[in-house]
Design a protein around this motif. Structure first.
Motif, short mmCIF file in Angstrom:
data_model
loop_
_atom_site.label_atom_id
_atom_site.label_comp_id
_atom_site.label_asym_id
_atom_site.label_seq_id
_atom_site.Cartn_x
_atom_site.Cartn_y
_atom_site.Cartn_z
N CYS A 35 0.82 27.94 18.14
CA CYS A 35 1.70 26.80 17.85
C CYS A 35 1.21 25.52 18.53
O CYS A 35 1.79 24.45 18.32
N CYS A 74 6.00 28.77 25.08
CA CYS A 74 5.59 27.77 24.09
C CYS A 74 6.63 27.79 22.97
O CYS A 74 7.54 28.62 22.97
N CYS A 78 -0.82 27.33 23.68
CA CYS A 78 -0.76 28.45 22.75
C CYS A 78 -1.69 28.19 21.57
O CYS A 78 -1.66 27.12 20.97
N CYS A 104 6.53 28.74 19.81
CA CYS A 104 6.67 29.96 18.98
C CYS A 104 7.30 31.08 19.79
O CYS A 104 8.08 31.87 19.28
ZN LIG Z 1 3.10 29.49 20.65
#
Ligand SMILES: [Zn+2]
Length: 298
Positions: A45, A71, A42, A73
């Motif tokens: 994040c 992921c 990602c 986030c």
């Molecule tokens: Zn993320």
């Protein structure tokens, strides 16, 4: 032995189900990149959006299946969504219980947060009652608030009711004039209504003793109180009568009612002190006067 999809247990199948579900919602965004092992990462994040799971070699030659996973986030987003949904469900349930149990808007205002702590002792008992609700319920412990007009009986009884409703406990706050009114319009369905009152985990009856004294009303009051006693669920009652007055009633019909009430309400709170209503009225009067006099000075 290597685990294959066919030999996976229920939990693992569920985990795979979750992963597959997430595949649909995880997608590559601008800024995402691949790390040295080729996993999608990602861009926001910087945690992986893919992971490897082991599968049967009959299915994948290398025995590895790279799947999309949320992921960090995205996980947080999902959690926040779930929390919001939980909150929505809570509020829906809270509103349903509140609407069902308290029809008089005045009763909704009586909350611990509006407590002026003039009667700290009673206030503490009432707060503890809410904290110890599970025991109070199991032991069928009701409260009898007695005292003259305006000493806060209804206030504290409703504080308990509102606090328990906030914990999603089904509570009904009512009074006998209201119950009798309702019963009068019901004809054959009287018992069904009385039975419905027993479904509430806590029943609060405000102002016992103010209803019109007729043999019809005392018979209905007895019926309600007696049915509630047999439900083995707690009841909170407020009354202007003193406990002595209740114990010494010579009227046989009321004697039966008060005997049940005293039996249902082992916790007795005698409310004393200045009438809050008079105090409020005096405060209002002063406020109005100072306002009007102030205006007339100008
Ligand atoms: Zn993320």
């Amino acid at each position: 032995m290597k685990q294959t999809v066919a030999s996976l247990g229920g939990d693992e199948m569920e985990a795979i189900g979750n992963i597959i579900n997430n595949i649909a919602v995880t997608h590559e965004n601008n800024g995402d990149y691949r790390d040295e092992e080729g996993f999608l990462v990602c861009g926001k994040c910087h945690t992986r959006k893919e992971s490897d799971i082991e599968v049967s070699k009959d299915w994948k030659a290398n025995g590895i299946w790279r799947v999309a996973t949320p992921c960090e986030c995205r996980k947080k987003e999902i959690e926040a969504k779930e929390k919001a949904e939980e909150r929505r469900k809570f509020l829906q349930e809270f509103e349903r219980i509140q609407k069902n149990g308290i029809t008089d808007p005045q009763y909704l205002q009586f909350k611990f947060e509006n407590d002026d702590m003039q009667n700290a002792k009673v206030s503490k008992v009432c707060r503890n009652y809410v904290d110890e609700w599970e025991t109070m319920k199991a032991e069928n412990m009701g409260i009898l608030f007695s005292g003259t007009v305006g000493t806060g009986k209804s206030f504290y009884a409703c504080c308990i009711a509102n606090a328990l409703i906030e914990n999603l406990v089904p509570v009904c706050v009512t009074n006998f004039p209201r119950i009798l009114n309702k019963l009068q319009g019901l004809g054959q369905d009287k018992q069904a209504f009385i039975d419905k009152l027993q479904r509430y985990s806590l029943l609060v009856i405000d102002d016992l003793g103010v209803e019109r004294d007729t043999s019809y009303s005392s018979e209905q009051i007895f019926n309600v109180i007696d049915t509630r006693t047999r439900s083995n669920k707690p009841t909170i009652i407020t009354t202007n009568l003193t406990i002595q007055e209740m114990e010494k009633t010579t009227d046989m019909q009321y004697r039966r009612i008060y005997d049940r009430v005293l039996e249902m309400c082992p916790i007795r709170l005698v409310m004393t002190g200045q009438s809050r209503r008079n105090q409020n009225a005096a405060e209002k009067r002063e406020k109005a006067l100072s306002l009007l006099q102030g205006n007339s000075d100008e």
